[in-house]
Motif scaffolding. Sequence first.
Motif, PDB file in Angstrom:
ATOM      1  N   LYS A   1      -9.557  -4.856  21.720  1.00  0.00           N
ATOM      2  CA  LYS A   1     -10.270  -3.613  22.047  1.00  0.00           C
ATOM      3  C   LYS A   1     -11.408  -3.375  21.070  1.00  0.00           C
ATOM      4  CE  LYS A   1      -6.432  -1.130  24.181  1.00  0.00           C
ATOM      5  NZ  LYS A   1      -5.470  -0.032  24.028  1.00  0.00           N
TER       6      LYS A   1
ATOM      7  N   SER B   1     -15.507  -3.222  21.824  1.00  0.00           N
ATOM      8  CA  SER B   1     -16.171  -1.931  21.607  1.00  0.00           C
ATOM      9  C   SER B   1     -17.548  -2.144  20.998  1.00  0.00           C
ATOM     10  CB  SER B   1     -15.344  -1.048  20.667  1.00  0.00           C
ATOM     11  OG  SER B   1     -14.117  -0.731  21.229  1.00  0.00           O
TER      12      SER B   1
ATOM     13  N   GLY C   1     -14.819   0.473  17.391  1.00  0.00           N
ATOM     14  CA  GLY C   1     -13.501   0.862  17.881  1.00  0.00           C
ATOM     15  C   GLY C   1     -12.769   1.622  16.786  1.00  0.00           C
TER      16      GLY C   1
END
Length: 129
Positions: free
Chosen positions: A41, A45, A119
Motif C-alpha cells: 500500500k 501511494s 502512505g
Amino acid sequence: MYDVGGSGDWLFTPIFIGIIFVIIFIVIIVNLFSGLSQWKKNEESPRLSLPAIVKNKRTNVTRNSHLHEHTNNVHSHGSSTTYFTTFEFESGDRSEFRISGKEFGVLAEGDIGTLTFQGTRYIDFTRKN
C-alpha cells in the motif's frame, strides 16, 4: 492414555505441543502478510510533501524480561524503544508516523516545516527557517 488429572503432564503431550506450534506458525504468517500488505500500500501511494507542524512526540518502550521459576528472580534481558511523532496539516488533519530515534531527537513539538511521506511511511521533515 495420557493423564489429565491435574498433574500438568498434558502440557507435554505431542498433540498439545503440535497445536501450540501451529498457532505460533499461523501468527507469524498473518503478521508477515500484514506487513507485506502495508508495504505494498505504501509503495502504491503517492509521495507527498505538505506543510505541517509537529504536534506530539511519544515513545513506546518494550521491556523483555525472563522469570526463573526456581529462584523467583526476574532478570531483565533488554528493552527496545519505538518512536512516534504526530504531525498536523493545514487542514487540521493529523497523522502519526513511526520515526527513527535520530529524527525523534532532532524534532521538537511546535516545529513548522514540510513533511514528506508515502502512505504510512515517514520519509522526511524539513524545518522552515
